[in-house]
Design an enzyme around this catalytic site. Sequence first.
Site, short mmCIF file in Angstrom:
data_model
loop_
_atom_site.label_atom_id
_atom_site.label_comp_id
_atom_site.label_asym_id
_atom_site.label_seq_id
_atom_site.Cartn_x
_atom_site.Cartn_y
_atom_site.Cartn_z
N HIS A 1 -8.93 7.04 5.24
CA HIS A 1 -8.99 5.65 5.72
C HIS A 1 -10.17 5.53 6.70
O HIS A 1 -10.07 4.85 7.70
CB HIS A 1 -7.65 5.31 6.39
CG HIS A 1 -7.42 3.86 6.65
ND1 HIS A 1 -7.68 2.88 5.74
CD2 HIS A 1 -6.96 3.21 7.74
CE1 HIS A 1 -7.37 1.70 6.25
NE2 HIS A 1 -6.94 1.87 7.48
N ASP B 1 -0.82 3.33 6.67
CA ASP B 1 -2.22 3.39 7.11
C ASP B 1 -2.35 3.78 8.57
O ASP B 1 -1.43 3.59 9.36
CB ASP B 1 -2.87 2.01 6.94
CG ASP B 1 -3.28 1.75 5.51
OD1 ASP B 1 -2.82 2.48 4.62
OD2 ASP B 1 -4.07 0.81 5.29
N ASP B 2 -3.52 4.27 8.90
CA ASP B 2 -4.02 4.44 10.28
C ASP B 2 -3.54 5.68 11.03
O ASP B 2 -3.95 5.92 12.15
CB ASP B 2 -3.72 3.22 11.17
CG ASP B 2 -4.37 1.94 10.66
OD1 ASP B 2 -5.11 2.04 9.65
OD2 ASP B 2 -4.13 0.88 11.24
N HIS C 1 -12.10 4.02 11.52
CA HIS C 1 -11.57 2.69 11.21
C HIS C 1 -12.57 1.57 11.46
O HIS C 1 -12.21 0.49 11.92
CB HIS C 1 -10.28 2.43 12.01
CG HIS C 1 -9.34 1.49 11.29
ND1 HIS C 1 -9.26 0.16 11.59
CD2 HIS C 1 -8.47 1.69 10.29
CE1 HIS C 1 -8.36 -0.41 10.81
NE2 HIS C 1 -7.87 0.49 10.01
N HIS D 1 2.23 0.51 8.25
CA HIS D 1 1.36 1.22 9.21
C HIS D 1 2.17 2.18 10.06
O HIS D 1 3.22 1.82 10.57
CB HIS D 1 0.67 0.21 10.14
CG HIS D 1 -0.28 -0.69 9.43
ND1 HIS D 1 0.12 -1.81 8.76
CD2 HIS D 1 -1.62 -0.61 9.27
CE1 HIS D 1 -0.94 -2.39 8.22
NE2 HIS D 1 -2.01 -1.69 8.51
#
Length: 418
Positions: free
Chosen positions: A260, A209-210, A264, A354
């Site tokens: 995503h 993620d991210d 965020h 991540h």
Amino acid sequence: MYQFLIVAILSYIIGSLFTIGNGNRKYSLEFAKGFLTLLLSGFYLHSGLSYLMASVGVLAAQSRPIFSKVNGYSAEAVSLGIIFYMSPIMGVVLALFFIVLKRVLKEYDQAVFASCLTIPIMAFRTFRSDSFIIISSIIFASLTIQFWPPFLERRIKSVVLYNMAIGLGVLGFLILLYFNKYVYKGFGVQKDIIRHGPHHFKYVALTFDDGPDSVYTPEILDILKERDVRATFFLIGKNVSRYPEIAQRMVMEGHSIGSHTHSHKSLIPLSAKSTYKEIKNAEVAIEEATGIRPTLFRPPRGVYSSYARDLLKEERYTLVLWDLSAVDWAELAPKKIVANVVNKVKPGSIILLHDSGDLITYRGGDRHSTVKALPEIIDKLRTQGYEFVTIDQMIFLSELMETEEYLHEDYLSPSPAY
Ligand code: NI
């Protein structure tokens, strides 16, 4: 997680040392306490969360030491020690700033108060690490309350009130963090949301993620390439616009990509219009960079509003969550991250890792432990007989197995046998 508690308790004890029968403590000694506590916690557990716990522990001892009857100590020397450990440059700047202000303002309290106002600004400029930003915020809050200058009136004189304010503040913050970001796994079985694949085969999916991040993502891609593993990346639109070539590389090397959101933001408090923008802007950014319109979506922190869920359905996105978090967000030591995955994995697991992001912003964060852990995770899971698939492949498998899944009803049985 018990190690973190040990760190906090030990730090609290260290913070309370050398005060027996003596309320008049030396500045350098207090400074050393702050510095050494962080140093020790680094030796014990090199993790962002352990630094955070150490700071909270040693700072808490300032307002209520266990070995002394005197309460309400000033915490500035300890705080300076902590800051000095996190960044010597920032420590020196802060100390110099204080000396200058002390000359100008003449009052000790006012000089501490005025110089502590620069802490949050410096923290956000200096640190990539989320935990250090949080520690700085806690130090800032405690010093602000303690040195609240008289000219602002209504100074908090009561020690009890002071402790309560700090305690509740920290507690509230941690609870918020805990529930908002990390614990939520959803309730019950929802058909349009994927948390894991079929339990019938030894397939697992690695998800990151991210990202993209300019440093860690290419390192992760190298490892995946070397070991011939395909993973799934849930990208942040703004990061994709910043590093489009890394997103392109993911696609070229056969990985799946999903959205995503654009920046965020938690979807729950957002208005309908902002939710739409978060989803659409990310979509545009990803499509511009890679030529692919994403169909997978993972909401930040795993939380979403019912509006967002309906909208995603309408826009033909599949919501993808996870059933195994490596807890790498806590910047744990690599071997802990490996253990978290290897000990909890089961057939069909969707593993959350991540490659960027941190507790506060969608960028930055130290993912060097994740990078170090990854080769071992892959090798150990392969030894156990697991194979790696992307989320797209896993969805395909799930659809194939759907009838079977209902027949077995294995997500209702408490301990399926494999
Ligand atoms: Ni995220």
